[in-house]
Write an enzyme that holds these catalytic residues in place. Structure first.
Site, short mmCIF file in Angstrom:
data_model
loop_
_atom_site.label_atom_id
_atom_site.label_comp_id
_atom_site.label_asym_id
_atom_site.label_seq_id
_atom_site.Cartn_x
_atom_site.Cartn_y
_atom_site.Cartn_z
CB SER A 12 -0.97 0.01 1.18
OG SER A 12 -0.28 -0.01 2.40
CD GLU A 85 3.98 0.08 6.59
OE1 GLU A 85 4.03 -1.15 6.46
OE2 GLU A 85 3.17 0.80 5.97
#
Length: 178
Positions: A12, A85
């Site tokens: 992404s 993340e």
């Protein structure tokens, strides 16, 4: 001379980086492959019904995008990336060289799969991946949307990933039967 700061994206981050950058270039990371190898209990699943997200599993090569970050913006970008993340610490931050389109190698910040983490799914069969992805939803939405976005954005970048296309076809077949 200041050090160049680069970030490598293979999922992404390629289509929704979420941070300011000076330059974006197609890039290839060698020695790691894109794989749905991490159980998602946050963005694309829950603890009760985990989904799968991408990781960089050992072996192969991955085409993605490298972003050059302005040195003054680096602390803010790095903090953003850590929050985005690493909600469950499933990745290992590393510095790895990537080859930019045109042949230049640069060191990048990359998030590698932590094969010792409890969310490491490893090498699941295509069928098992499809089962997990087809029914999972997390804070960022349905897991199938993540896979659809990946396949569409890879194609837009001129990257054909037959494995991801096969996985998407299998997930869509499962969803159509529900």
């Amino acid at each position: 001379m200041s050090v160049e700061r680069w970030v490598f994206g293979y999922g992404s981050l390629m289509w929704r980086p979420g941070f300011e950058f000076v330059e974006r270039r197609p890039a290839t990371l060698y020695g790691r492959r894109r794989a749905f190898c991490i159980y998602s209990v946050h963005h694309r699943g829950t603890y009760e019904r985990p989904g799968l997200v991408l990781g960089l599993a050992p072996g192969g090569a991955t085409r993605g995008a490298a972003y050059r970050i302005d040195e003054a913006a680096w602390p803010e970008v790095y903090a953003y990336l850590r929050e985005r993340e690493q909600p469950t610490e499933t990745y290992v931050e590393a510095s790895r060289p990537v080859r930019l389109a045109g042949g230049r190698d640069v060191e990048t910040l990359v998030f590698l799969s932590d094969t010792a983490h409890p969310q490491w799914a490893g090498a699941l069969s295509l069928e098992r991946q499809a089962e997990l992805i087809s029914g999972a939803t997390g804070l960022s939405g349905p897991n199938i949307d993540y896979l659809r976005d990946l396949v569409a954005h890879l194609a837009a970048e001129g990257v054909r990933d037959a494995g991801m296309e096969s996985l998407l076809a299998r997930v869509e077949a499962i969803v159509a039967q529900e």
